[in-house]
Write a protein that holds these residues in place. Structure first.
Motif, PDB file in Angstrom:
ATOM      1  N   ASN A  73      47.773-134.620 -32.918  1.00 22.49           N
ATOM      2  CA  ASN A  73      47.874-133.952 -34.218  1.00 22.49           C
ATOM      3  C   ASN A  73      48.870-132.790 -34.137  1.00 22.49           C
ATOM      4  N   GLN A  74      49.969-132.910 -34.852  1.00 19.85           N
ATOM      5  CA  GLN A  74      51.017-131.880 -34.838  1.00 19.85           C
ATOM      6  C   GLN A  74      50.533-130.555 -35.418  1.00 19.85           C
ATOM      7  N   ASN A  75      49.466-130.596 -36.234  1.00 21.44           N
ATOM      8  CA  ASN A  75      48.985-129.387 -36.901  1.00 21.44           C
ATOM      9  C   ASN A  75      47.964-128.604 -36.080  1.00 21.44           C
ATOM     10  N   VAL A  76      47.610-129.118 -34.912  1.00 28.22           N
ATOM     11  CA  VAL A  76      46.676-128.422 -34.022  1.00 28.22           C
ATOM     12  C   VAL A  76      47.421-128.027 -32.758  1.00 28.22           C
ATOM     13  N   LYS A  77      47.472-126.724 -32.486  1.00 25.39           N
ATOM     14  CA  LYS A  77      48.121-126.239 -31.270  1.00 25.39           C
ATOM     15  C   LYS A  77      47.165-126.411 -30.098  1.00 25.39           C
ATOM     16  N   LYS A  78      47.644-127.038 -29.014  1.00 26.71           N
ATOM     17  CA  LYS A  78      46.864-127.213 -27.796  1.00 26.71           C
ATOM     18  C   LYS A  78      47.460-126.318 -26.709  1.00 26.71           C
ATOM     19  N   ILE A  79      46.651-125.397 -26.174  1.00 23.21           N
ATOM     20  CA  ILE A  79      47.139-124.462 -25.162  1.00 23.21           C
ATOM     21  C   ILE A  79      46.485-124.791 -23.818  1.00 23.21           C
ATOM     22  N   PHE A  80      47.319-125.086 -22.842  1.00 27.25           N
ATOM     23  CA  PHE A  80      46.881-125.428 -21.491  1.00 27.25           C
ATOM     24  C   PHE A  80      47.314-124.329 -20.522  1.00 27.25           C
ATOM     25  N   HIS A  81      46.733-124.336 -19.332  1.00 26.84           N
ATOM     26  CA  HIS A  81      47.317-123.613 -18.207  1.00 26.84           C
ATOM     27  C   HIS A  81      47.833-124.671 -17.242  1.00 26.84           C
ATOM     28  N   HIS A 118      50.698-116.567 -10.600  1.00 24.26           N
ATOM     29  CA  HIS A 118      50.594-117.097 -11.961  1.00 24.26           C
ATOM     30  C   HIS A 118      49.401-118.043 -12.128  1.00 24.26           C
ATOM     31  N   SER A 119      48.433-117.946 -11.243  1.00 26.44           N
ATOM     32  CA  SER A 119      47.253-118.807 -11.349  1.00 26.44           C
ATOM     33  C   SER A 119      46.389-118.377 -12.527  1.00 26.44           C
ATOM     34  N   TYR A 120      45.566-119.306 -12.997  1.00 31.86           N
ATOM     35  CA  TYR A 120      44.627-118.999 -14.082  1.00 31.86           C
ATOM     36  C   TYR A 120      43.700-117.860 -13.669  1.00 31.86           C
ATOM     37  N   LYS A 121      43.206-117.909 -12.443  1.00 30.38           N
ATOM     38  CA  LYS A 121      42.311-116.859 -11.928  1.00 30.38           C
ATOM     39  C   LYS A 121      42.974-115.483 -12.009  1.00 30.38           C
ATOM     40  N   THR A 122      44.240-115.401 -11.610  1.00 27.79           N
ATOM     41  CA  THR A 122      44.983-114.140 -11.659  1.00 27.79           C
ATOM     42  C   THR A 122      45.136-113.644 -13.091  1.00 27.79           C
ATOM     43  N   LEU A 123      45.456-114.555 -14.001  1.00 29.24           N
ATOM     44  CA  LEU A 123      45.672-114.161 -15.397  1.00 29.24           C
ATOM     45  C   LEU A 123      44.367-113.728 -16.070  1.00 29.24           C
ATOM     46  N   VAL A 124      43.264-114.398 -15.749  1.00 29.96           N
ATOM     47  CA  VAL A 124      41.960-113.992 -16.287  1.00 29.96           C
ATOM     48  C   VAL A 124      41.622-112.578 -15.805  1.00 29.96           C
ATOM     49  N   GLN A 125      41.892-112.313 -14.534  1.00 28.47           N
ATOM     50  CA  GLN A 125      41.615-110.985 -13.986  1.00 28.47           C
ATOM     51  C   GLN A 125      42.451-109.918 -14.689  1.00 28.47           C
ATOM     52  N   GLU A 126      43.746-110.196 -14.874  1.00 27.35           N
ATOM     53  CA  GLU A 126      44.635-109.189 -15.454  1.00 27.35           C
ATOM     54  C   GLU A 126      44.363-108.941 -16.933  1.00 27.35           C
ATOM     55  N   PHE A 127      44.194-110.002 -17.700  1.00 26.61           N
ATOM     56  CA  PHE A 127      44.134-109.840 -19.153  1.00 26.61           C
ATOM     57  C   PHE A 127      42.724-109.789 -19.723  1.00 26.61           C
ATOM     58  N   CYS A 128      41.738-110.256 -18.946  1.00 28.78           N
ATOM     59  CA  CYS A 128      40.352-110.244 -19.443  1.00 28.78           C
ATOM     60  C   CYS A 128      39.446-109.353 -18.605  1.00 28.78           C
ATOM     61  N   ASN A 156      34.637-122.607 -17.829  1.00 29.83           N
ATOM     62  CA  ASN A 156      35.368-121.362 -17.583  1.00 29.83           C
ATOM     63  C   ASN A 156      36.873-121.562 -17.632  1.00 29.83           C
ATOM     64  N   ASP A 157      37.309-122.772 -17.309  1.00 29.87           N
ATOM     65  CA  ASP A 157      38.744-123.043 -17.270  1.00 29.87           C
ATOM     66  C   ASP A 157      39.400-123.061 -18.648  1.00 29.87           C
ATOM     67  N   VAL A 158      38.610-123.035 -19.733  1.00 34.39           N
ATOM     68  CA  VAL A 158      39.199-122.958 -21.073  1.00 34.39           C
ATOM     69  C   VAL A 158      38.790-121.700 -21.846  1.00 34.39           C
ATOM     70  N   LEU A 159      37.797-120.989 -21.375  1.00 37.22           N
ATOM     71  CA  LEU A 159      37.246-119.859 -22.144  1.00 37.22           C
ATOM     72  C   LEU A 159      38.238-118.728 -22.382  1.00 37.22           C
ATOM     73  N   HIS A 160      39.168-118.521 -21.476  1.00 32.76           N
ATOM     74  CA  HIS A 160      40.030-117.338 -21.540  1.00 32.76           C
ATOM     75  C   HIS A 160      41.481-117.658 -21.885  1.00 32.76           C
ATOM     76  N   ILE A 161      41.799-118.933 -22.056  1.00 30.51           N
ATOM     77  CA  ILE A 161      43.188-119.340 -22.296  1.00 30.51           C
ATOM     78  C   ILE A 161      43.754-118.724 -23.571  1.00 30.51           C
TER      79      ILE A 161
END
Length: 197
Positions: A73-81, A118-128, A156-161
């Motif tokens: 669906n082009q109208n739904v943005k999907k954000i991954f890490h 640039h790991s997900y773990k690092t980004l969760v720590q920095e921004f959350c 947990n792998d999607v909660l903070h994206i």
């Protein structure tokens, strides 16, 4: 944050509406299709208190029309890490190109020149400000009965994206690198095709 985990077998419910922006992740038996298989896709919507996990029981014949409709669906943005790997496994299993994709790892590499982490773990720590465990990252997601710790880990792998995406966008705009990021996103589909080839 109190989160409910909704586990679905092989597809999403037909009437589920997750809104215009969805955080996504997936789990595999390994990193090399077709030897390795796509096992889970996790989804978390903005302002939601639920993580929806699609568990693929039938990995000989993936059939998930409701999930596919969401992913294309082009109208739904999907954000991954690290979208590159997720998109590769999804394309191999579901035979689709996921549309309207963003990637927090790609964002991080362009925005956070002050770090080589640039790991997900690092980004969760920095921004959350949260330290998450990656202990279950290498567990067997191919088994039929996932244990509670695997479900918690995959949730947990999607909660903070979404929060990470928002914060990294601010840096990209401030540093005038948003156009570069958008151009890099256009290359993702080509990169996935090269990986599969």
């Amino acid at each position: 944050m109190s989160i409910n985990i909704k586990l679905h077998k092989d597809d999403l419910p037909a009437n589920l509406n997750l809104g215009p922006v969805v955080a996504c992740d997936s789990e595999f038996t390994g990193l090399n299709p077709p030897k390795d298989k796509l096992c889970l896709i996790q989804l978390f919507a903005q302002d939601s208190k639920e993580v929806h996990i699609v568990q693929f029981i039938n990995r000989d014949n993936y059939n998930a029309p409701n999930l596919v409709n969401l992913l294309i669906n082009q109208n739904v943005k999907k954000i991954f890490h690290y979208a590159r790997k997720d998109l590769q496994m999804i394309k191999w299993a579901l035979k689709i190109d996921v549309e309207n994709v963003e990637c927090t790892k790609l964002q991080s590499k362009l925005a956070r020149g002050y770090s080589n982490q640039h790991s997900y773990k690092t980004l969760v720590q920095e921004f959350c400000g949260i330290s998450i465990s990656k202990a279950k990252q290498s567990s067997d997601f191919g088994k039929k009965d996932l244990d509670p710790e695997q479900l918690k880990y995959s949730s947990n792998d999607v909660l903070h994206i979404l929060k990470i995406n928002s914060e990294l966008n601010k840096i990209l705009i401030r540093e005038k690198r948003m156009e570069l990021y958008k151009n890099a996103l256009k290359y993702l589909k080509v990169r996935v095709n090269l990986d599969l080839a």
